[in-house]
Design a protein around this motif. Structure first.
Motif, mmCIF file in Angstrom:
data_model
loop_
_atom_site.group_PDB
_atom_site.id
_atom_site.type_symbol
_atom_site.label_atom_id
_atom_site.label_comp_id
_atom_site.label_asym_id
_atom_site.label_seq_id
_atom_site.Cartn_x
_atom_site.Cartn_y
_atom_site.Cartn_z
ATOM 1 N N GLN A 1 -73.440 -6.190 96.792
ATOM 2 C CA GLN A 1 -73.143 -7.456 97.444
ATOM 3 C C GLN A 1 -74.117 -8.507 96.926
ATOM 4 O O GLN A 1 -75.312 -8.258 96.835
ATOM 5 C CB GLN A 1 -73.275 -7.321 98.955
ATOM 6 C CG GLN A 1 -72.844 -8.536 99.717
ATOM 7 C CD GLN A 1 -72.824 -8.297 101.218
ATOM 8 O OE1 GLN A 1 -73.032 -7.182 101.680
ATOM 9 N NE2 GLN A 1 -72.571 -9.344 101.976
ATOM 10 N N VAL A 2 -73.596 -9.699 96.646
ATOM 11 C CA VAL A 2 -74.421 -10.780 96.113
ATOM 12 C C VAL A 2 -75.177 -11.451 97.249
ATOM 13 O O VAL A 2 -74.643 -11.690 98.334
ATOM 14 C CB VAL A 2 -73.543 -11.810 95.393
ATOM 15 C CG1 VAL A 2 -74.374 -13.015 94.969
ATOM 16 C CG2 VAL A 2 -72.873 -11.178 94.188
ATOM 17 N N SER A 25 -79.077 -12.374 93.630
ATOM 18 C CA SER A 25 -79.389 -10.962 93.418
ATOM 19 C C SER A 25 -78.227 -10.103 93.896
ATOM 20 O O SER A 25 -77.356 -10.567 94.636
ATOM 21 C CB SER A 25 -80.666 -10.580 94.171
ATOM 22 O OG SER A 25 -80.498 -10.773 95.561
ATOM 23 N N GLY A 26 -78.249 -8.827 93.452
ATOM 24 C CA GLY A 26 -77.183 -7.914 93.857
ATOM 25 C C GLY A 26 -76.028 -7.924 92.882
ATOM 26 O O GLY A 26 -75.977 -8.715 91.948
ATOM 27 N N SER A 27 -75.082 -7.058 93.122
ATOM 28 C CA SER A 27 -73.906 -6.954 92.259
ATOM 29 C C SER A 27 -72.693 -7.502 92.986
ATOM 30 O O SER A 27 -72.587 -7.406 94.213
ATOM 31 C CB SER A 27 -73.662 -5.499 91.855
ATOM 32 O OG SER A 27 -73.434 -4.704 93.013
ATOM 33 N N GLY A 28 -71.805 -8.106 92.212
ATOM 34 C CA GLY A 28 -70.629 -8.681 92.836
ATOM 35 C C GLY A 28 -69.726 -9.304 91.799
ATOM 36 O O GLY A 28 -69.787 -8.949 90.624
ATOM 37 N N THR A 30 -67.964 -11.976 89.166
ATOM 38 C CA THR A 30 -68.485 -12.892 88.160
ATOM 39 C C THR A 30 -68.598 -14.276 88.777
ATOM 40 O O THR A 30 -67.720 -14.723 89.520
ATOM 41 C CB THR A 30 -67.530 -12.942 86.952
ATOM 42 O OG1 THR A 30 -67.445 -11.628 86.388
ATOM 43 C CG2 THR A 30 -68.056 -13.904 85.901
ATOM 44 N N ARG A 74 -78.828 -18.436 83.279
ATOM 45 C CA ARG A 74 -78.048 -17.200 83.379
ATOM 46 C C ARG A 74 -78.925 -15.959 83.208
ATOM 47 O O ARG A 74 -78.665 -14.927 83.801
ATOM 48 C CB ARG A 74 -76.940 -17.208 82.333
ATOM 49 C CG ARG A 74 -75.887 -18.270 82.592
ATOM 50 C CD ARG A 74 -74.909 -18.386 81.433
ATOM 51 N NE ARG A 74 -73.937 -19.439 81.636
ATOM 52 C CZ ARG A 74 -74.183 -20.720 81.416
ATOM 53 N NH1 ARG A 74 -75.361 -21.089 80.975
ATOM 54 N NH2 ARG A 74 -73.241 -21.633 81.626
ATOM 55 N N ASN A 77 -80.607 -15.657 86.496
ATOM 56 C CA ASN A 77 -79.715 -15.780 87.661
ATOM 57 C C ASN A 77 -80.290 -16.739 88.692
ATOM 58 O O ASN A 77 -80.325 -16.443 89.897
ATOM 59 C CB ASN A 77 -79.472 -14.414 88.304
ATOM 60 C CG ASN A 77 -78.223 -13.740 87.769
ATOM 61 O OD1 ASN A 77 -77.508 -14.294 86.933
ATOM 62 N ND2 ASN A 77 -77.959 -12.545 88.233
#
Length: 113
Positions: A1-2, A25-28, A30, A74, A77
């Motif tokens: 989760q972003v 931070s986190g994954s989610g 694009t 980028r 982030n």
């Protein structure tokens, strides 16, 4: 989760400068578009500036053109908002957003003498 976390808000005198940062931070999903919005109590949240991830095209509200600059690193982030020539009417809670559906918790900016 972003997760988006803003920092850099505070109290500044009219004519002063502040730099806001938003760490993602986190994954989610694009990130297609990143942006800064602001909200004053009793008013709707309004767009301040946005930036496209693919083209780096930027959009600014008329009220901040020439004074604010949005940038997106980028590699780190990190989304920044450099604010110059601040006015009392810039006082608000500033929110970072990713894709206009993921939001940070906000950071207070107060412009006052």
């Amino acid at each position: 989760q972003v997760r988006l976390v803003e920092s850099g808000g505070g109290l500044v005198q009219p004519g002063g400068s502040l730099r806001l940062s938003c760490a993602a931070s986190g994954s989610g999903p694009t990130f297609f578009i990143m942006g800064w919005y602001r909200q004053v109590p009793g008013h709707q949240r309004e767009v301040v500036a946005t930036i496209s991830n693919a083209t780096s095209f930027t959009y600014y509200a008329d009220s901040v053109k020439g004074r604010f600059t949005i940038s997106w690193d980028r590699a780190k982030n990190t989304l920044d908002l450099q604010m110059h020539s601040l006015k009392p009417e810039d006082t608000a809670v500033y929110y970072c957003t990713a894709n206009l559906n993921i939001w940070g918790q906000g950071t207070q900016v107060t412009v006052s003498s």
